[in-house]
Design a protein around this motif. Structure first.
Motif, mmCIF file in Angstrom:
data_model
loop_
_atom_site.group_PDB
_atom_site.id
_atom_site.type_symbol
_atom_site.label_atom_id
_atom_site.label_comp_id
_atom_site.label_asym_id
_atom_site.label_seq_id
_atom_site.Cartn_x
_atom_site.Cartn_y
_atom_site.Cartn_z
ATOM 1 N N THR A 1 83.751 60.384 2.790
ATOM 2 C CA THR A 1 84.461 60.924 1.632
ATOM 3 C C THR A 1 83.556 61.140 0.426
ATOM 4 O O THR A 1 83.636 62.172 -0.244
ATOM 5 C CB THR A 1 85.625 59.985 1.246
ATOM 6 N N ARG A 2 82.708 60.165 0.115
ATOM 7 C CA ARG A 2 81.844 60.312 -1.065
ATOM 8 C C ARG A 2 80.837 61.453 -0.863
ATOM 9 O O ARG A 2 80.548 62.204 -1.784
ATOM 10 C CB ARG A 2 81.098 59.008 -1.351
ATOM 11 N N SER B 1 82.689 64.673 -1.395
ATOM 12 C CA SER B 1 82.955 64.857 -2.820
ATOM 13 C C SER B 1 81.721 65.362 -3.561
ATOM 14 O O SER B 1 81.794 66.287 -4.373
ATOM 15 C CB SER B 1 83.417 63.534 -3.440
ATOM 16 N N SER C 1 94.645 63.758 -10.249
ATOM 17 C CA SER C 1 93.798 62.779 -10.923
ATOM 18 C C SER C 1 93.887 61.421 -10.239
ATOM 19 O O SER C 1 92.873 60.743 -10.021
ATOM 20 C CB SER C 1 94.213 62.668 -12.392
ATOM 21 N N GLN D 1 81.079 69.055 -5.473
ATOM 22 C CA GLN D 1 80.586 69.223 -6.838
ATOM 23 C C GLN D 1 79.371 70.149 -6.881
ATOM 24 O O GLN D 1 79.266 71.008 -7.766
ATOM 25 C CB GLN D 1 80.238 67.864 -7.434
ATOM 26 N N SER E 1 91.883 61.335 -7.020
ATOM 27 C CA SER E 1 90.449 61.149 -7.228
ATOM 28 C C SER E 1 90.088 59.664 -7.301
ATOM 29 O O SER E 1 89.054 59.236 -6.780
ATOM 30 C CB SER E 1 89.998 61.840 -8.522
ATOM 31 N N ASP F 1 88.246 70.021 -9.911
ATOM 32 C CA ASP F 1 87.564 68.774 -10.246
ATOM 33 C C ASP F 1 88.042 67.571 -9.439
ATOM 34 O O ASP F 1 87.484 66.486 -9.578
ATOM 35 C CB ASP F 1 87.739 68.472 -11.740
ATOM 36 N N CYS F 2 89.070 67.751 -8.628
ATOM 37 C CA CYS F 2 89.532 66.640 -7.793
ATOM 38 C C CYS F 2 88.376 66.146 -6.929
ATOM 39 O O CYS F 2 87.668 66.945 -6.298
ATOM 40 C CB CYS F 2 90.706 67.076 -6.916
ATOM 41 N N GLU F 3 88.178 64.853 -6.892
ATOM 42 C CA GLU F 3 87.032 64.295 -6.175
ATOM 43 C C GLU F 3 87.250 64.191 -4.668
ATOM 44 O O GLU F 3 86.353 63.762 -3.937
ATOM 45 C CB GLU F 3 86.686 62.923 -6.752
ATOM 46 N N LYS F 4 88.414 64.600 -4.224
ATOM 47 C CA LYS F 4 88.693 64.645 -2.799
ATOM 48 C C LYS F 4 88.832 66.105 -2.366
ATOM 49 O O LYS F 4 89.248 66.956 -3.166
ATOM 50 C CB LYS F 4 89.989 63.881 -2.475
#
Length: 263
Positions: A207-208, A211, A41, A215, A44, A98-101
């Protein structure tokens, strides 16, 4: 002072999380699981973290949940076990998904039960030639938890998923690669080097954008085409507002390598 159960090291935008209970094949305690959830978390939300690698010490990657560290069985009422699974194994696997990385599993040895689900939930899997994957639940008269019946059919189809889950046989790293569960199989001495090379590439990427792509892919098998297309359009619009998208387009026009900053 005792050694930490999870070794946390950050280097050049990569967060390395190393399971460190080699004497029990890195079976996960409740506290260790909660620590990993918190670290994922935090990753992220931390702009300095641009990729995560999960690996382990010793001969095993993760033997699953450490049942000896859990609470005593006692008298249970209906719903107790389901709640335990929701708040434990399922929440843990969801933290990886769900980790954004982007998350890489560097599987050094046996990944069994929840340990197998941990590896399979990662975005990319690099396995040592000594790695094995075991859906061990049938051997204990249990049902797979940690999202196994959700993850496996999506990765290899329902028939092969049932084969692994019904029999609980060990799948070698080479077989896992043929079945599509593993991206690469490498000699043990090259595991860390290969994981570091991949993680470094991710950590210098947009990175974004990565991510958002994660998703979209994770949601793709659970949505209809119209929903998927709408999500894609929204993700593209969001990505176009980032610094890295501007840099990527400028680098293309100027015929030079892009210098992404992860924002």
């Amino acid at each position: 002072m005792s050694a930490p159960e999870v070794i946390r090291v950050s280097e050049r935008g990569v967060l390395w999380l190393t399971l460190n209970r080699p004497d029990v094949m890195n079976a996960l305690t409740r506290d260790q699981r909660e620590h990993l959830i918190a670290l994922l978390s935090e990753a992220s939300a931390d702009p300095a973290v641009r990729a995560v690698v999960i690996t382990a010490t010793g001969k095993g990657f993760c033997a699953g949940a450490d049942l000896r560290s859990g609470p005593a069985a006692g008298d249970r009422i209906a719903g107790d076990v389901a709640r335990l699974i929701r708040e434990g194994a399922q929440r843990f696997i969801a933290a990886v998904l769900d980790c954004e990385k982007p998350v890489i599993a560097a599987v050094n040895g046996t990944a069994a039960g929840l340990g197998a689900q941990l590896a399979l939930a990662c975005d990319l899997v690099i396995a040592s030639e000594e790695a094995r994957f075991i859906e061990v639940f049938a051997r204990r008269g249990l049902v797979p938890d940690g999202g196994g019946a959700y993850l496996l059919p999506r990765l290899i189809g329902p028939r092969r998923a049932k084969e692994l889950m019904f029999f609980g046989d060990a799948l070698s790293a080479q077989e896992a690669e043929r079945w599509g569960l593993v991206n690469r199989v490498v000699p043990p001495a090259e595991l860390a080097k290969t994981a570091r090379a991949w993680a470094d590439r991710l950590a210098t990427g947009p990175t974004r954008s990565i991510s958002l792509t994660k998703q979209l892919v994770n949601a793709s098998l659970d949505t209809d085409r119209a929903t998927a297309f709408a999500a894609e359009a929204t993700a593209v619009e969001i990505a176009m507002t980032t610094h890295d998208a501007t840099e990527g387009v400028a680098a293309f026009r100027e015929r030079r390598p892009a210098r992404y900053e992860g924002r």
